[in-house]
Design an enzyme around this catalytic site. Structure first.
Site, PDB file in Angstrom:
ATOM      1  N   ARG A  33       7.774 -17.344   6.171  1.00 22.15           N
ATOM      2  CA  ARG A  33       8.485 -16.805   5.007  1.00 22.15           C
ATOM      3  C   ARG A  33       8.256 -17.683   3.780  1.00 22.15           C
ATOM      4  O   ARG A  33       7.588 -18.709   3.844  1.00 22.15           O
ATOM      5  CB  ARG A  33       9.971 -16.674   5.340  1.00 22.15           C
ATOM      6  CG  ARG A  33      10.210 -15.603   6.399  1.00 22.15           C
ATOM      7  CD  ARG A  33      11.622 -15.648   6.914  1.00 22.15           C
ATOM      8  NE  ARG A  33      12.583 -15.483   5.836  1.00 22.15           N
ATOM      9  CZ  ARG A  33      13.854 -15.864   5.913  1.00 22.15           C
ATOM     10  NH1 ARG A  33      14.318 -16.436   7.023  1.00 22.15           N
ATOM     11  NH2 ARG A  33      14.661 -15.674   4.903  1.00 22.15           N
TER      12      ARG A  33
ATOM     13  N   ASN B 230      -0.444  15.337  -9.015  1.00 19.25           N
ATOM     14  CA  ASN B 230       0.615  16.331  -9.197  1.00 19.25           C
ATOM     15  C   ASN B 230       1.470  16.489  -7.954  1.00 19.25           C
ATOM     16  O   ASN B 230       2.595  16.948  -8.015  1.00 19.25           O
ATOM     17  CB  ASN B 230       0.020  17.695  -9.552  1.00 19.25           C
ATOM     18  CG  ASN B 230      -0.678  17.646 -10.898  1.00 19.25           C
ATOM     19  OD1 ASN B 230      -0.090  17.250 -11.890  1.00 19.25           O
ATOM     20  ND2 ASN B 230      -1.948  18.008 -10.914  1.00 19.25           N
TER      21      ASN B 230
ATOM     22  N   ARG C 127       6.208  19.070  -8.613  1.00 15.24           N
ATOM     23  CA  ARG C 127       5.538  19.264  -7.321  1.00 15.24           C
ATOM     24  C   ARG C 127       5.564  18.033  -6.416  1.00 15.24           C
ATOM     25  O   ARG C 127       5.188  18.093  -5.253  1.00 15.24           O
ATOM     26  CB  ARG C 127       4.093  19.726  -7.551  1.00 15.24           C
ATOM     27  CG  ARG C 127       4.008  21.203  -7.903  1.00 15.24           C
ATOM     28  CD  ARG C 127       2.617  21.579  -8.357  1.00 15.24           C
ATOM     29  NE  ARG C 127       2.340  21.106  -9.712  1.00 15.24           N
ATOM     30  CZ  ARG C 127       1.147  21.130 -10.283  1.00 15.24           C
ATOM     31  NH1 ARG C 127       0.094  21.556  -9.605  1.00 15.24           N
ATOM     32  NH2 ARG C 127       0.984  20.709 -11.515  1.00 15.24           N
TER      33      ARG C 127
HETATM   34 CA    CA Z   1      -1.805  18.254 -15.476  1.00 14.42          CA
END
Ligand code: CA
Ligand code: UD1
Length: 454
Positions: A331, A225, A15
């Protein structure tokens, strides 16, 4: 007693819709798995075992730590199957704690408490009460309120689905029990997976007590997820960082517009304007003002410094009461003494600047050593690179570098020396002398500007 911490990280994370393994997505600039590893490392002498699967090689190369080993789970047949891969490596006389590579905010305190509750007759289980328990394994308790089993959503009865106490997945138990019980777990369930959660009923049958514990907040055990959940946890984490900064005595213009991606140590009475980003290890003294839109990476900044808007500071050290920006870029290897001024459109790199020196406008100063009270005029460039090698520029105390000077390194401008504006200096200028390479100005009186033809 020996502690083994097993971190499950084999899942693909479909996902996330990403080519990067889920556990390598970053929260506050660090991979999710690195957060879990760092929390695990707070346990003294723990061995950490990470179970990898999808993107195993990439995960191994991206996350590091002492006492960290990787085990591969080639096929993901369930959480019990994942832990089983690590089982032969556990210290049988110790305790094993199970964590998840995609649950990044688990705290050191919770881990310590989980381990503390384990004995040779009890295991510990981290559970949480959720208003919407959908998707999680439910905690089933007996008439005495003791945990009896965990039932997965897909295997739960109507009545069990009403239970709001859910399994976070985090559990701890004696390693030898885990080694003995894991092989007893089968996969006869709705998903055909080997469920680690079945360990609970096995423990109960063996006369074990299941001690439950709640995290301090639900976010601590929230998994990632998808990218929305990742962002929700990022914002939660940043809100907590902001609250900590304020509690430590810093004023924030907007607590929702400061991001800390690493560690930030501060004194007190600093003012941080909007859109400040701190990366890596940053140390701020006290009474510092940071203007809007500043990025500060792995740097230390002294008391009373003012950093004006839109400045970028990386791997630098800034002395007390210095004034930087707006639009300055320091820098790596920039070391500024107290009261130095670096103004707009100035870039510095690998440079030591002495007390009170000024580089106020439009300059590049790299590979250089500047003394005290030097004045570097607008448009000064240290030509440090000959196309192959870098060379050093040295400028003595009280030197004055006129505007639009090119200092062709290696070159030294002495103490109290002056360089005339517009010079290209490729030979040393001695102390107290003037170096000048400018062509003599001529006046041409009979010259006319071109006029338009036709
Ligand atoms: Ca899970
Ligand atoms: C699991 C728990 C559930 C709990 C929930 C909390 C089981 C059977 N269920 O469910 O009770 O409420 O977590 O979030 O344990 N993994 C592997 N190898 C595998 C399978 C999983 O490494 O073979 C890893 C996954 O990458 C993931 C974690 O284990 O990080 C959990 O697996 P997942 O399939 O998401 O379990 P859930 O169904 O969410």
């Amino acid at each position: 007693m020996a502690t083994d911490i097993v971190i499950l990280a084999a899942g693909k994370g479909t996902r996330m819709k990403s080519s990067l393994p889920k556990v390598l997505h970053c929260l506050a600039g660090r991979p999710l798995l690195q957060h879990v590893v760092d929390a695990a490392r707070t346990v003294d002498d723990a061995s950490i075992l990470v179970v990898t699967g999808h993107g195993a090689e990439q995960v191994r190369l991206s996350v590091r730590g002492d006492n960290l080993r990787y085990i591969e789970q080639t096929d993901q047949l369930g959480t019990a199957h994942a832990v089983l891969q690590a089982a032969p490596l556990l210290h049988s006389n110790g305790i094993t704690l199970i964590l998840y590579g995609d649950v990044p905010l688990i705290s050191a305190e919770t881990i310590a408490q989980m381990l503390h509750k384990v004995s040779d007759r009890s295991m510990s289980l981290l559970t949480v009460l959720l208003a919407d328990p959908a998707g999680y394994g439910r905690i089933v308790r007996d008439e005495n309120g003791l945990v009896e089993a965990i039932v997965e959503q897909k295997d739960a009865s109507e009545a069990q689905l009403q239970i709001s106490e859910v399994n976070t997945g985090v559990l701890a138990l004696p390693s030898k029990c885990l080694q003995e019980w894991l092989p007893q777990i089968g996969n006869e369930n709705a998903q055909g997976e080997y469920y680690l959660t079945d360990i609970i009923s096995i423990a109960r049958s063996a006369g074990f007590r299941v001690e439950t514990l709640h995290p301090e907040s639900a976010e601590e055990v929230e998994g990632v997820n998808n990218r929305l959940q990742l962002n929700n946890l990022e914002r939660y984490y940043q809100r907590r960082q902001a609250a900590k900064l304020m509690a430590e005595g810093n004023t924030l213009a907007d607590s929702a517009r400061v991001d800390v991606r690493g560690t930030l140590q501060t004194g007190t009475d600093n003012f941080i304007d909007i859109n400040a980003i701190f990366e890596g290890d940053v140390v701020l003294g006290s009474n510092i003002k940071i203007g809007p839109n500043c990025l500060i990476i792995n740097s230390a900044i002294g008391d009373g410094v003012e950093i004006k808007a839109n400045s970028v500071i990386e791997e630098s050290q800034i002395g007390k009461n210095a004034v930087i920006g707006p639009f300055a870029r320091l820098r790596s290897g920039t070391v500024l003494a107290d009261e130095v001024k670096v103004g707009n459109f100035v870039e510095t790199k690998k440079v030591n600047v002495g007390k009170g020196s000024k580089i106020n406008h439009l300059s590049y100063v790299g590979d250089a050593e500047l003394g005290e009270n030097v004045n570097v005029g607008a448009g000064t460039i240290t030509c440090n690179y000959d196309g192959v090698n870098k060379h050093k520029t040295t400028i003595g105390d009280n030197a004055f570098i006129g505007s639009n000077t090119a200092l062709v390194a290696p070159v030294t401008v002495g103490n109290n020396a002056t360089v005339g504006a517009g010079s290209t200096i490729n030979k040393d200028v001695p102390d107290n002398e003037l170096g000048l390479t400018r062509a003599t100005q001529r006046i041409i009186s009979d010259w006319k500007r071109p006029s338009k033809k036709g």
